[in-house]
Design a protein around this motif. Structure first.
Motif, PDB file in Angstrom:
ATOM      1  N   PRO A  10      38.687 -10.462 -53.143  1.00 53.28           N
ATOM      2  CA  PRO A  10      37.147 -10.526 -52.766  1.00 53.28           C
ATOM      3  C   PRO A  10      36.957 -10.681 -51.080  1.00 53.28           C
ATOM      4  O   PRO A  10      38.157 -11.115 -50.522  1.00 53.28           O
ATOM      5  N   PHE A  11      36.025  -9.891 -50.757  1.00 54.78           N
ATOM      6  CA  PHE A  11      35.721  -9.831 -49.141  1.00 54.78           C
ATOM      7  C   PHE A  11      34.125  -9.833 -49.047  1.00 54.78           C
ATOM      8  O   PHE A  11      33.432  -9.136 -50.042  1.00 54.78           O
ATOM      9  N   SER A  12      33.789  -9.793 -47.842  1.00 49.49           N
ATOM     10  CA  SER A  12      32.272  -9.678 -47.669  1.00 49.49           C
ATOM     11  C   SER A  12      32.005  -8.563 -46.926  1.00 49.49           C
ATOM     12  O   SER A  12      33.009  -7.827 -46.489  1.00 49.49           O
ATOM     13  N   SER A  13      30.770  -8.028 -46.799  1.00 51.96           N
ATOM     14  CA  SER A  13      30.498  -6.659 -46.246  1.00 51.96           C
ATOM     15  C   SER A  13      30.739  -7.023 -44.582  1.00 51.96           C
ATOM     16  O   SER A  13      31.069  -6.270 -43.947  1.00 51.96           O
ATOM     17  N   SER A  14      30.269  -8.195 -44.167  1.00 52.34           N
ATOM     18  CA  SER A  14      30.530  -8.496 -42.887  1.00 52.34           C
ATOM     19  C   SER A  14      32.334  -8.524 -42.345  1.00 52.34           C
ATOM     20  O   SER A  14      32.471  -7.723 -41.553  1.00 52.34           O
TER      21      SER A  14
ATOM     22  N   GLU B 138      23.975  -7.125 -50.220  1.00 49.45           N
ATOM     23  CA  GLU B 138      24.465  -7.691 -48.688  1.00 49.45           C
ATOM     24  C   GLU B 138      23.749  -6.724 -47.930  1.00 49.45           C
ATOM     25  O   GLU B 138      23.670  -5.495 -47.929  1.00 49.45           O
ATOM     26  N   ILE B 139      23.766  -7.100 -46.609  1.00 50.15           N
ATOM     27  CA  ILE B 139      22.948  -6.534 -45.284  1.00 50.15           C
ATOM     28  C   ILE B 139      23.893  -6.542 -44.238  1.00 50.15           C
ATOM     29  O   ILE B 139      24.122  -7.702 -43.659  1.00 50.15           O
ATOM     30  N   PRO B 140      24.699  -5.548 -43.664  1.00 51.32           N
ATOM     31  CA  PRO B 140      24.751  -4.157 -44.377  1.00 51.32           C
ATOM     32  C   PRO B 140      25.450  -4.092 -45.722  1.00 51.32           C
ATOM     33  O   PRO B 140      26.304  -5.391 -45.655  1.00 51.32           O
ATOM     34  N   SER B 141      25.205  -3.293 -46.525  1.00 48.60           N
ATOM     35  CA  SER B 141      25.964  -3.275 -47.774  1.00 48.60           C
ATOM     36  C   SER B 141      27.334  -2.910 -47.372  1.00 48.60           C
ATOM     37  O   SER B 141      27.658  -2.163 -46.519  1.00 48.60           O
ATOM     38  N   LYS B 142      28.234  -3.160 -48.648  1.00 44.71           N
ATOM     39  CA  LYS B 142      29.640  -2.659 -48.348  1.00 44.71           C
ATOM     40  C   LYS B 142      29.751  -1.187 -48.539  1.00 44.71           C
ATOM     41  O   LYS B 142      30.691  -0.613 -47.424  1.00 44.71           O
TER      42      LYS B 142
ATOM     43  N   ASP C  68      27.317   0.808 -47.151  1.00 43.60           N
ATOM     44  CA  ASP C  68      26.982   1.475 -45.906  1.00 43.60           C
ATOM     45  C   ASP C  68      28.153   1.339 -44.691  1.00 43.60           C
ATOM     46  O   ASP C  68      28.237   2.091 -44.064  1.00 43.60           O
ATOM     47  N   CYS C  69      28.886   0.252 -45.071  1.00 46.55           N
ATOM     48  CA  CYS C  69      29.869   0.052 -43.988  1.00 46.55           C
ATOM     49  C   CYS C  69      31.006   1.202 -43.920  1.00 46.55           C
ATOM     50  O   CYS C  69      31.564   1.465 -42.873  1.00 46.55           O
ATOM     51  N   ILE C  70      31.062   1.752 -45.347  1.00 49.16           N
ATOM     52  CA  ILE C  70      32.165   2.917 -45.107  1.00 49.16           C
ATOM     53  C   ILE C  70      31.996   4.046 -44.339  1.00 49.16           C
ATOM     54  O   ILE C  70      32.958   4.683 -43.796  1.00 49.16           O
ATOM     55  N   ARG C  71      30.842   4.066 -43.787  1.00 48.06           N
ATOM     56  CA  ARG C  71      30.556   5.205 -42.793  1.00 48.06           C
ATOM     57  C   ARG C  71      31.296   5.280 -41.781  1.00 48.06           C
ATOM     58  O   ARG C  71      31.474   6.250 -40.752  1.00 48.06           O
ATOM     59  N   ALA C  72      31.997   4.013 -41.265  1.00 48.84           N
ATOM     60  CA  ALA C  72      32.719   4.049 -39.997  1.00 48.84           C
ATOM     61  C   ALA C  72      34.156   4.633 -40.195  1.00 48.84           C
ATOM     62  O   ALA C  72      34.828   4.879 -38.944  1.00 48.84           O
ATOM     63  N   ALA C  73      34.661   4.817 -41.526  1.00 45.03           N
ATOM     64  CA  ALA C  73      35.987   5.549 -41.760  1.00 45.03           C
ATOM     65  C   ALA C  73      35.545   6.995 -41.853  1.00 45.03           C
ATOM     66  O   ALA C  73      35.700   7.427 -42.867  1.00 45.03           O
ATOM     67  N   TRP C  74      35.107   7.527 -40.951  1.00 46.98           N
ATOM     68  CA  TRP C  74      34.722   8.917 -40.962  1.00 46.98           C
ATOM     69  C   TRP C  74      35.716   9.877 -41.160  1.00 46.98           C
ATOM     70  O   TRP C  74      35.376  10.985 -41.315  1.00 46.98           O
TER      71      TRP C  74
END
Length: 384
Positions: A45-49, A80-84, A86-92
């Motif tokens: 388990p992990f959080s979006s942050s 969650e804001i940002p959603s998990k 949405d966070c994936i876009r950092a791994a482009w």
């Protein structure tokens, strides 16, 4: 750690954490200690942050990312804001993305993943528009896998480089699917009633199943390269069955397990199929696995009327026949005899009778006929 390229965190790894640590903290320390992380797999388990923090550090170097999101909750409105996602876009720079337990009812805020070749989503609640936008952000996909997905009604896949596609949808089996990819080689679909694939010249493997609903429409281009075809389900319209068989004239392996036909709620048996016409229409057939209804359709009164001394099944090597009923036993034995006689290259025939209805009075006599047939052709025929 300059030589470490991959990190893997199993699901129960942090069940007994002490000293106030959280999984987010531990994963962060590990991720930040790797100079150039290329693969990250997180099942715990992990959080979006937490995910946003890890990917802010390792995102640009990551090639493979696999996450158990677990954001399908009882509270469908919780996000969650940002959603998990949405966070994936950092791994482009990702080349492969695998996600488990996905809630995608809103379009993910992704930029374009130009390098992404493989996308796998397992166990998901999706909306049509959200999936469409997610796929549009992956224009160079060659492999797409969606397993155990629910909530979809109309799926459109417009990925021109897609080669392998496996789709499994939950629900009542009434989804519609449209695929437009000129390079598609393998397609497996479960849970759709209407399937349209515009470009099929490279399609070699095709599997269509619907365990919950009916298959009404299959609209494909010419299946000139098709080698393997599998069709399964409780009920297909006869138009869909006959059309797919007609298009698959070059097929080498054919698996058929459709119980009934019919265009309405009324379940109907298969119509009579001409034995000679069927095999002449599929001259390259090497393996044929037929279940109940299709076998019965080849065993009707006039199914063998066109068999003559010139008839030949040239390539057939393996046959698997599942017999569900002892009715029409004489015709069924004649069809089995014809397969033995005219398939000159036949190496193995398996007759499955364990699911046969045994309450009918003719069951014992039919079983004896099959046993006798097996004895006469014991080098080829076996009974299961």
């Amino acid at each position: 750690m300059p030589y470490l390229r991959s990190l893997f965190f199993p699901r129960n790894l942090f069940d007994n954490l002490t000293n106030g640590d959280t999984p987010d903290d531990v994963v962060w320390r590990m991720v930040s200690s790797v100079v150039k992380l290329e693969e990250l797999v997180v099942y715990c388990p992990f959080s979006s942050s937490g995910l946003a923090l890890w990917l802010s550090m390792a995102g640009p170097s990551l090639r493979n990312l696999e996450l158990r999101l677990d954001n399908i909750t009882e509270h469908e409105t919780f996000t969650e804001i940002p959603s998990k996602l949405d966070c994936i876009r950092a791994a482009w720079n990702l080349e492969s993305l695998k996600l488990w337990g996905v809630l995608m009812i809103y379009s993910p805020k992704w930029d374009v993943f130009h390098r992404l070749k493989n996308l796998e989503i397992v166990g998901a609640r999706l909306e049509d528009h959200a999936l469409f936008d997610a796929l549009r952000a992956c224009p160079n996909l060659t492999n797409l896998l969606l397993l155990g997905c629910e909530g979809l009604r109309s799926i459109s896949i417009q990925n021109p480089h897609l080669e392998q596609c496996k789709l499994d949808f939950f629900g009542v089996g009434n989804c519609s699917l449209t695929i437009n990819s000129s390079k598609l080689e393998s397609l497996e679909v479960q849970g759709c009633s209407l399937i349209r694939v515009h470009e099929t010249r490279w399609l070699r493997h095709l599997s269509i199943a619907n365990n919950s609903g009916r298959v009404y429409v299959v609209d494909f281009g010419r299946l000139v390269a098709l080698e393997t075809l599998s069709i399964r389900g409780v009920q297909w319209s006869w138009d869909a069955i006959s059309k797919i068989l007609q298009m698959a004239s070059e097929v080498k392996q054919l698996y058929m397990k459709v119980e009934f036909t019919g265009d309405s709620e009324t379940l109907q048996p298969f119509p009579e199929i001409d034995f000679v016409d069927f095999f002449n229409s599929h001259p390259k057939l090497q393996t044929f696995d037929i279940h109940g209804a299709m076998f019965a359709a080849l065993c009707q009164k006039n199914s063998l009327k066109n068999v003559d001394s010139k008839f030949l099944i040239p390539c057939l090597e393996k046959v698997v026949v599942t017999v569900r009923s002892p009715l029409n036993a004489e015709q069924k034995m004649s069809t089995l005899d014809s397969l033995m006689k005219y398939a000159k290259n036949l190496k193995k025939m398996t007759i499955k009778i364990l699911q046969m209805k045994s309450s009918h009075s003719s069951a014992d006599d039919f079983f004896e006929d099959i046993c006798r047939f097996r004895y006469m052709n014991r080098k080829i025929v076996s009974i299961e």
